[in-house]
Design a protein around this motif. Sequence first.
Motif: not given
Length: 113
Positions: A68-79, A81-92
């Motif tokens: 999601x791009x709506x919650x801060x990327x890298x934020x964790x809620x227990x196990x 993890x939020x990933x922004x699909x429009x960043x390099x991390x989500x490309x792989x």
Amino acid sequence: MSPSTGSPHDPCYAGDVAVEALAASRVVGSNAGFVLDALRLSQRHRLSMWDALIVQAAVAAGCTTLFTEDVQAGHRFGSLEVVDPFTGAARSPRALYASRPAAKVPSRRRQSL
């Protein structure tokens, strides 16, 4: 609406494919406890209520990654993890999943109508 012939050119085919995909998916139900848990997430992490409901659904489903791009990327809620699909991390995505154990999702038996 007539039943699909099974041909990709049949207008009902896409609907049939969508229904089959949904029937095989796990649906997370909502109840008062679920909404209260989301409300606590909203307050604790300063999320909008809508974002908190999405996070709560992902947590309840046993997800390890929420794209999601709506919650801060890298934020964790227990196990989870939020990933922004429009960043390099989500490309792989393989790199994301390689280090995580697969979530155990109970199988659902299909019932005939």
